[in-house]
Design a protein around this motif. Structure first.
Motif, PDB file in Angstrom:
ATOM      1  N   ALA A 122       2.018   8.841  17.599  1.00  0.00           N
ATOM      2  CA  ALA A 122       3.020   8.879  18.722  1.00  0.00           C
ATOM      3  C   ALA A 122       3.919   8.232  17.661  1.00  0.00           C
ATOM      4  O   ALA A 122       5.019   9.123  18.116  1.00  0.00           O
ATOM      5  CB  ALA A 122       2.910   7.911  19.306  1.00  0.00           C
ATOM      6  N   ALA A 123       3.512   7.399  16.554  1.00  0.00           N
ATOM      7  CA  ALA A 123       4.783   7.188  16.114  1.00  0.00           C
ATOM      8  C   ALA A 123       5.455   8.424  14.898  1.00  0.00           C
ATOM      9  O   ALA A 123       6.210   8.210  14.615  1.00  0.00           O
ATOM     10  CB  ALA A 123       3.777   5.929  15.063  1.00  0.00           C
ATOM     11  N   VAL A 124       4.188   9.042  14.218  1.00  0.00           N
ATOM     12  CA  VAL A 124       4.930  10.195  13.770  1.00  0.00           C
ATOM     13  C   VAL A 124       5.436  10.497  14.368  1.00  0.00           C
ATOM     14  O   VAL A 124       6.640  11.003  13.926  1.00  0.00           O
ATOM     15  CB  VAL A 124       3.503  11.004  13.129  1.00  0.00           C
ATOM     16  N   VAL A 125       5.442  11.133  15.622  1.00  0.00           N
ATOM     17  CA  VAL A 125       6.457  12.119  15.957  1.00  0.00           C
ATOM     18  C   VAL A 125       7.919  11.344  16.343  1.00  0.00           C
ATOM     19  O   VAL A 125       8.657  11.751  16.499  1.00  0.00           O
ATOM     20  CB  VAL A 125       5.071  12.477  17.848  1.00  0.00           C
ATOM     21  N   GLU A 126       7.742  10.337  17.252  1.00  0.00           N
ATOM     22  CA  GLU A 126       8.662   9.764  17.327  1.00  0.00           C
ATOM     23  C   GLU A 126       9.973   9.563  16.585  1.00  0.00           C
ATOM     24  O   GLU A 126      10.930   9.542  16.527  1.00  0.00           O
ATOM     25  CB  GLU A 126       8.072   8.297  18.139  1.00  0.00           C
ATOM     26  N   SER A 127       9.271   9.253  15.199  1.00  0.00           N
ATOM     27  CA  SER A 127       9.969   9.137  13.624  1.00  0.00           C
ATOM     28  C   SER A 127      10.763  10.211  13.147  1.00  0.00           C
ATOM     29  O   SER A 127      11.288  10.503  12.621  1.00  0.00           O
ATOM     30  CB  SER A 127       9.311   8.364  13.161  1.00  0.00           C
ATOM     31  N   GLY A 128       9.811  11.704  14.023  1.00  0.00           N
ATOM     32  CA  GLY A 128      10.037  12.743  13.156  1.00  0.00           C
ATOM     33  C   GLY A 128       9.567  12.842  11.976  1.00  0.00           C
ATOM     34  O   GLY A 128      10.006  13.748  11.242  1.00  0.00           O
ATOM     35  N   LEU A 129       8.605  12.410  11.552  1.00  0.00           N
ATOM     36  CA  LEU A 129       7.572  12.691  10.722  1.00  0.00           C
ATOM     37  C   LEU A 129       7.385  13.758  10.232  1.00  0.00           C
ATOM     38  O   LEU A 129       6.360  14.342  11.108  1.00  0.00           O
ATOM     39  CB  LEU A 129       6.860  11.401  10.266  1.00  0.00           C
ATOM     40  N   SER A 130       6.648  14.577   9.264  1.00  0.00           N
ATOM     41  CA  SER A 130       6.070  15.785   8.795  1.00  0.00           C
ATOM     42  C   SER A 130       5.034  15.264   8.844  1.00  0.00           C
ATOM     43  O   SER A 130       4.326  14.216   7.888  1.00  0.00           O
ATOM     44  CB  SER A 130       6.928  16.403   8.006  1.00  0.00           C
ATOM     45  N   VAL A 131       3.995  15.720   9.203  1.00  0.00           N
ATOM     46  CA  VAL A 131       2.602  15.498   8.910  1.00  0.00           C
ATOM     47  C   VAL A 131       2.431  15.942   6.950  1.00  0.00           C
ATOM     48  O   VAL A 131       1.630  14.946   6.295  1.00  0.00           O
ATOM     49  CB  VAL A 131       1.425  16.573   9.460  1.00  0.00           C
ATOM     50  N   GLY A 132       3.405  16.136   5.739  1.00  0.00           N
ATOM     51  CA  GLY A 132       2.959  16.501   4.625  1.00  0.00           C
ATOM     52  C   GLY A 132       3.228  15.647   3.928  1.00  0.00           C
ATOM     53  O   GLY A 132       2.846  14.982   3.229  1.00  0.00           O
ATOM     54  N   ASP A 133       4.658  14.864   4.374  1.00  0.00           N
ATOM     55  CA  ASP A 133       4.991  13.498   4.461  1.00  0.00           C
ATOM     56  C   ASP A 133       4.344  12.404   4.298  1.00  0.00           C
ATOM     57  O   ASP A 133       4.318  11.346   3.498  1.00  0.00           O
ATOM     58  CB  ASP A 133       6.209  13.153   4.801  1.00  0.00           C
ATOM     59  N   VAL A 134       4.106  12.691   5.868  1.00  0.00           N
ATOM     60  CA  VAL A 134       2.839  11.161   5.741  1.00  0.00           C
ATOM     61  C   VAL A 134       1.617  11.515   4.932  1.00  0.00           C
ATOM     62  O   VAL A 134       1.106  10.294   4.129  1.00  0.00           O
ATOM     63  CB  VAL A 134       2.298  11.912   7.461  1.00  0.00           C
ATOM     64  N   TRP A 135       0.658  12.493   4.616  1.00  0.00           N
ATOM     65  CA  TRP A 135      -0.057  12.567   3.755  1.00  0.00           C
ATOM     66  C   TRP A 135      -0.125  11.950   2.805  1.00  0.00           C
ATOM     67  O   TRP A 135      -1.029  11.847   2.114  1.00  0.00           O
ATOM     68  CB  TRP A 135      -0.412  14.205   4.100  1.00  0.00           C
ATOM     69  N   LEU A 136       1.314  12.675   2.221  1.00  0.00           N
ATOM     70  CA  LEU A 136       1.704  12.172   0.852  1.00  0.00           C
ATOM     71  C   LEU A 136       1.881  10.714   0.597  1.00  0.00           C
ATOM     72  O   LEU A 136       1.073  10.242  -0.720  1.00  0.00           O
ATOM     73  CB  LEU A 136       3.135  13.047   0.265  1.00  0.00           C
ATOM     74  N   ARG A 137       2.301  10.023   1.693  1.00  0.00           N
ATOM     75  CA  ARG A 137       1.818   8.056   1.624  1.00  0.00           C
ATOM     76  C   ARG A 137       0.739   7.961   1.559  1.00  0.00           C
ATOM     77  O   ARG A 137       0.376   7.313   0.832  1.00  0.00           O
ATOM     78  CB  ARG A 137       3.102   7.965   2.219  1.00  0.00           C
ATOM     79  N   TYR A 138      -0.004   8.536   2.749  1.00  0.00           N
ATOM     80  CA  TYR A 138      -1.265   8.427   2.528  1.00  0.00           C
ATOM     81  C   TYR A 138      -1.560   8.247   1.666  1.00  0.00           C
ATOM     82  O   TYR A 138      -2.799   7.947   0.741  1.00  0.00           O
ATOM     83  CB  TYR A 138      -1.978   9.000   3.670  1.00  0.00           C
ATOM     84  N   PHE A 139      -1.572   9.642   0.786  1.00  0.00           N
ATOM     85  CA  PHE A 139      -2.792   9.510  -0.728  1.00  0.00           C
ATOM     86  C   PHE A 139      -2.265   8.582  -1.611  1.00  0.00           C
ATOM     87  O   PHE A 139      -3.213   8.214  -2.466  1.00  0.00           O
ATOM     88  CB  PHE A 139      -2.337  11.714  -0.825  1.00  0.00           C
ATOM     89  N   SER A 140      -0.509   8.778  -1.658  1.00  0.00           N
ATOM     90  CA  SER A 140      -0.401   7.959  -2.767  1.00  0.00           C
ATOM     91  C   SER A 140      -1.116   6.077  -2.621  1.00  0.00           C
ATOM     92  O   SER A 140      -1.001   5.153  -3.534  1.00  0.00           O
ATOM     93  CB  SER A 140       1.220   7.077  -2.785  1.00  0.00           C
ATOM     94  N   LEU A 141      -1.793   5.557  -1.378  1.00  0.00           N
ATOM     95  CA  LEU A 141      -2.175   4.227  -0.876  1.00  0.00           C
ATOM     96  C   LEU A 141      -3.624   4.128  -1.133  1.00  0.00           C
ATOM     97  O   LEU A 141      -4.464   3.915  -0.626  1.00  0.00           O
ATOM     98  CB  LEU A 141      -1.592   3.990   0.248  1.00  0.00           C
ATOM     99  N   SER A 142      -4.001   5.914  -2.015  1.00  0.00           N
ATOM    100  CA  SER A 142      -5.426   6.069  -2.042  1.00  0.00           C
ATOM    101  C   SER A 142      -6.372   6.765  -0.925  1.00  0.00           C
ATOM    102  O   SER A 142      -7.479   6.645  -0.943  1.00  0.00           O
ATOM    103  CB  SER A 142      -6.146   4.947  -2.858  1.00  0.00           C
TER     104      SER A 142
END
Length: 98
Positions: free
Chosen positions: A16-36
Motif C-alpha cells: 500500500a505504501a508503494v502504491v500510494e507513493s507512486g513508487l516503481s518496483v524497480g526503484d524499490v528493488w534498487l534501494r532495497y538491494f543497496s541496503l544489502s
C-alpha cells in the motif's frame, strides 16, 4: 517457508505504501538491494503482490527501502488556513482583502 506473525499484514502495508507513493518496483528493488537485500526484482514484485513470502529480515529491509524512498519524495502542497493567509499578507505588507 512458514510465515511469521503479521507477515501478511506487513506485506499488505508495504504494498500500500508503494502504491500510494507512486513508487516503481524497480526503484524499490534498487534501494532495497543497496541496503544489502538478497532477492531479485521479480521476487520483490511477487512478494508485493502476495504471490511469494519473504523471510522477516528481507521484509524489514524492503520496508526500510520503501520508507527511505518516501522520505525522499517532495512534500505535498498543503491547504492554508485563513490565519495563515492573513499572516502572509500582513508580513508582505499587502493589506487588501480578497
Amino acid at each position: 517457508m512458514t510465515p511469521f506473525p503479521y507477515a501478511e499484514e506487513q506485506r499488505s502495508l508495504i504494498d500500500a505504501a508503494v502504491v500510494e507513493s507512486g513508487l516503481s518496483v524497480g526503484d524499490v528493488w534498487l534501494r532495497y538491494f543497496s541496503l544489502s537485500g538478497d532477492v531479485d526484482e521479480y521476487e520483490v514484485e511477487a512478494y508485493l503482490t502476495g504471490i511469494m513470502p519473504l523471510p522477516p529480515l528481507e521484509c524489514d529491509l524492503l520496508a526500510l527501502a520503501v520508507n527511505e524512498l518516501i522520505d525522499d519524495l517532495p512534500p505535498r502542497k498543503r491547504a492554508p488556513f485563513s490565519d495563515d493567509l492573513a499572516r502572509a499578507r500582513a508580513e508582505s505588507g499587502d493589506t487588501t482583502q480578497q
